[in-house]
Design a protein around this motif. Structure first.
Motif, PDB file in Angstrom:
ATOM      1  N   ILE A   1       0.854  -1.184   0.000  1.00 38.80           N
ATOM      2  CA  ILE A   1       0.000   0.000   0.000  1.00 38.80           C
ATOM      3  C   ILE A   1       0.894   1.239   0.000  1.00 38.80           C
ATOM      4  O   ILE A   1       1.491   1.571   1.023  1.00 38.80           O
ATOM      5  CB  ILE A   1      -0.923   0.044   1.233  1.00 38.80           C
ATOM      6  CG1 ILE A   1      -1.764  -1.218   1.325  1.00 38.80           C
ATOM      7  CG2 ILE A   1      -1.800   1.304   1.180  1.00 38.80           C
ATOM      8  CD1 ILE A   1      -2.598  -1.316   2.600  1.00 38.80           C
ATOM      9  N   PRO A   2       0.995   1.936  -1.130  1.00 38.90           N
ATOM     10  CA  PRO A   2       1.695   3.215  -1.125  1.00 38.90           C
ATOM     11  C   PRO A   2       0.779   4.262  -0.477  1.00 38.90           C
ATOM     12  O   PRO A   2      -0.404   4.347  -0.814  1.00 38.90           O
ATOM     13  CB  PRO A   2       1.901   3.530  -2.608  1.00 38.90           C
ATOM     14  CG  PRO A   2       1.564   2.270  -3.345  1.00 38.90           C
ATOM     15  CD  PRO A   2       0.607   1.542  -2.473  1.00 38.90           C
ATOM     16  N   TYR A   3       1.330   5.026   0.455  1.00 41.20           N
ATOM     17  CA  TYR A   3       0.512   6.072   1.077  1.00 41.20           C
ATOM     18  C   TYR A   3       1.317   7.351   1.218  1.00 41.20           C
ATOM     19  O   TYR A   3       2.544   7.348   1.191  1.00 41.20           O
ATOM     20  CB  TYR A   3      -0.061   5.612   2.424  1.00 41.20           C
ATOM     21  CG  TYR A   3       0.940   5.448   3.541  1.00 41.20           C
ATOM     22  CD1 TYR A   3       1.109   6.442   4.503  1.00 41.20           C
ATOM     23  CD2 TYR A   3       1.702   4.303   3.655  1.00 41.20           C
ATOM     24  CE1 TYR A   3       2.018   6.287   5.543  1.00 41.20           C
ATOM     25  CE2 TYR A   3       2.607   4.138   4.687  1.00 41.20           C
ATOM     26  CZ  TYR A   3       2.762   5.139   5.629  1.00 41.20           C
ATOM     27  OH  TYR A   3       3.671   4.994   6.647  1.00 41.20           O
ATOM     28  N   TYR A   4       0.585   8.449   1.323  1.00 37.85           N
ATOM     29  CA  TYR A   4       1.169   9.781   1.393  1.00 37.85           C
ATOM     30  C   TYR A   4       0.416  10.546   2.467  1.00 37.85           C
ATOM     31  O   TYR A   4      -0.813  10.514   2.508  1.00 37.85           O
ATOM     32  CB  TYR A   4       1.008  10.480   0.036  1.00 37.85           C
ATOM     33  CG  TYR A   4       1.604  11.854  -0.042  1.00 37.85           C
ATOM     34  CD1 TYR A   4       2.960  12.033  -0.266  1.00 37.85           C
ATOM     35  CD2 TYR A   4       0.798  12.977   0.106  1.00 37.85           C
ATOM     36  CE1 TYR A   4       3.508  13.299  -0.341  1.00 37.85           C
ATOM     37  CE2 TYR A   4       1.338  14.251   0.033  1.00 37.85           C
ATOM     38  CZ  TYR A   4       2.700  14.404  -0.188  1.00 37.85           C
ATOM     39  OH  TYR A   4       3.244  15.659  -0.249  1.00 37.85           O
ATOM     40  N   ILE A   5       1.152  11.218   3.337  1.00 39.60           N
ATOM     41  CA  ILE A   5       0.508  11.977   4.397  1.00 39.60           C
ATOM     42  C   ILE A   5       0.321  13.419   3.938  1.00 39.60           C
ATOM     43  O   ILE A   5       1.269  14.125   3.651  1.00 39.60           O
ATOM     44  CB  ILE A   5       1.326  11.937   5.709  1.00 39.60           C
ATOM     45  CG1 ILE A   5       1.541  10.498   6.167  1.00 39.60           C
ATOM     46  CG2 ILE A   5       0.632  12.778   6.786  1.00 39.60           C
ATOM     47  CD1 ILE A   5       0.283   9.738   6.510  1.00 39.60           C
ATOM     48  N   SER A   6      -0.927  13.808   3.830  1.00 42.78           N
ATOM     49  CA  SER A   6      -1.320  15.180   3.506  1.00 42.78           C
ATOM     50  C   SER A   6      -2.090  15.673   4.725  1.00 42.78           C
ATOM     51  O   SER A   6      -1.712  15.356   5.840  1.00 42.78           O
ATOM     52  CB  SER A   6      -2.174  15.156   2.233  1.00 42.78           C
ATOM     53  OG  SER A   6      -2.491  16.445   1.802  1.00 42.78           O
ATOM     54  N   GLU A   7      -3.178  16.397   4.534  1.00 47.45           N
ATOM     55  CA  GLU A   7      -4.022  16.739   5.681  1.00 47.45           C
ATOM     56  C   GLU A   7      -4.596  15.467   6.296  1.00 47.45           C
ATOM     57  O   GLU A   7      -4.810  15.379   7.495  1.00 47.45           O
ATOM     58  CB  GLU A   7      -5.152  17.671   5.248  1.00 47.45           C
ATOM     59  CG  GLU A   7      -4.664  19.057   4.871  1.00 47.45           C
ATOM     60  CD  GLU A   7      -5.368  19.596   3.640  1.00 47.45           C
ATOM     61  OE1 GLU A   7      -6.525  19.205   3.383  1.00 47.45           O
ATOM     62  OE2 GLU A   7      -4.744  20.397   2.934  1.00 47.45           O
ATOM     63  N   VAL A   8      -4.864  14.497   5.448  1.00 48.24           N
ATOM     64  CA  VAL A   8      -5.278  13.150   5.864  1.00 48.24           C
ATOM     65  C   VAL A   8      -4.419  12.172   5.065  1.00 48.24           C
ATOM     66  O   VAL A   8      -3.882  12.529   4.017  1.00 48.24           O
ATOM     67  CB  VAL A   8      -6.782  12.888   5.585  1.00 48.24           C
ATOM     68  CG1 VAL A   8      -7.647  13.827   6.391  1.00 48.24           C
ATOM     69  CG2 VAL A   8      -7.084  12.984   4.104  1.00 48.24           C
ATOM     70  N   PRO A   9      -4.289  10.933   5.529  1.00 46.42           N
ATOM     71  CA  PRO A   9      -3.547   9.964   4.724  1.00 46.42           C
ATOM     72  C   PRO A   9      -4.257   9.725   3.387  1.00 46.42           C
ATOM     73  O   PRO A   9      -5.483   9.632   3.341  1.00 46.42           O
ATOM     74  CB  PRO A   9      -3.566   8.694   5.578  1.00 46.42           C
ATOM     75  CG  PRO A   9      -3.863   9.153   6.957  1.00 46.42           C
ATOM     76  CD  PRO A   9      -4.710  10.376   6.813  1.00 46.42           C
TER      77      PRO A   9
END
Length: 149
Positions: free
Chosen positions: A10-18
């Motif tokens: 699972i590629p994920y990126y942290i912005s205001e929410v994941p």
């Protein structure tokens, strides 16, 4: 030779929410995470690193940075008919090892295996993902992120 396991990453990126990256497979036209089998004697985490490179163009990853998840699953070996000749009789399922990878960018280079990709919220991913294993692994990762684990 194809190894007797699959990986799900699972590629994920942290912005205001994941945000989670889902891919639309060309052959089945379904949404899923990065996934694929190991090669030869390649350890599963190395296979996960290779799959990230092959499927979304994120290469040269130290496998230490790939987070192991507790979600476990298996896939019927019948889905891998091309490899069954090299596997022993009586191999009915192969294990699926699940991982997460925290991205530092959202621009990807998609492989020919896929039609599209999207960065989506947890709720959007749960609505679009096809496989239950993907949903279970996503739930685990979402809980880990919420609980800072």
């Amino acid at each position: 030779m194809r190894a007797k396991y699959n990986t799900l990453i699972i590629p994920y990126y942290i912005s205001e929410v994941p945000l989670y990256c889902i891919l639309k497979r060309k052959d089945m036209e379904i949404w899923q995470f990065v996934a694929g089998g190991g090669e030869g004697n390649e350890p599963p985490k190395m296979g996960a690193s290779r799959e990230l490179c092959e499927e979304i163009g994120i290469c040269g990853i130290d496998s230490i940075l790939i987070e192991s998840l507790d979600t476990i699953g298996s896939v019927p070996s019948k889905f891998f008919e091309d490899f069954q000749e090299s596997w022993e009789d009586g191999l009915y399922v192969i294990p699926v090892y699940t991982y997460a990878y925290k991205m530092t960018q959202t621009k990807l280079k998609l492989s020919d295996e896929h039609l599209d990709y999207r960065w989506v919220t947890y709720k959007q991913a749960m609505e679009l993902l096809y496989f239950d294993l993907d949903k279970t692994a996503l739930w685990e990762l979402e809980m880990r992120l919420k609980n800072n684990v």
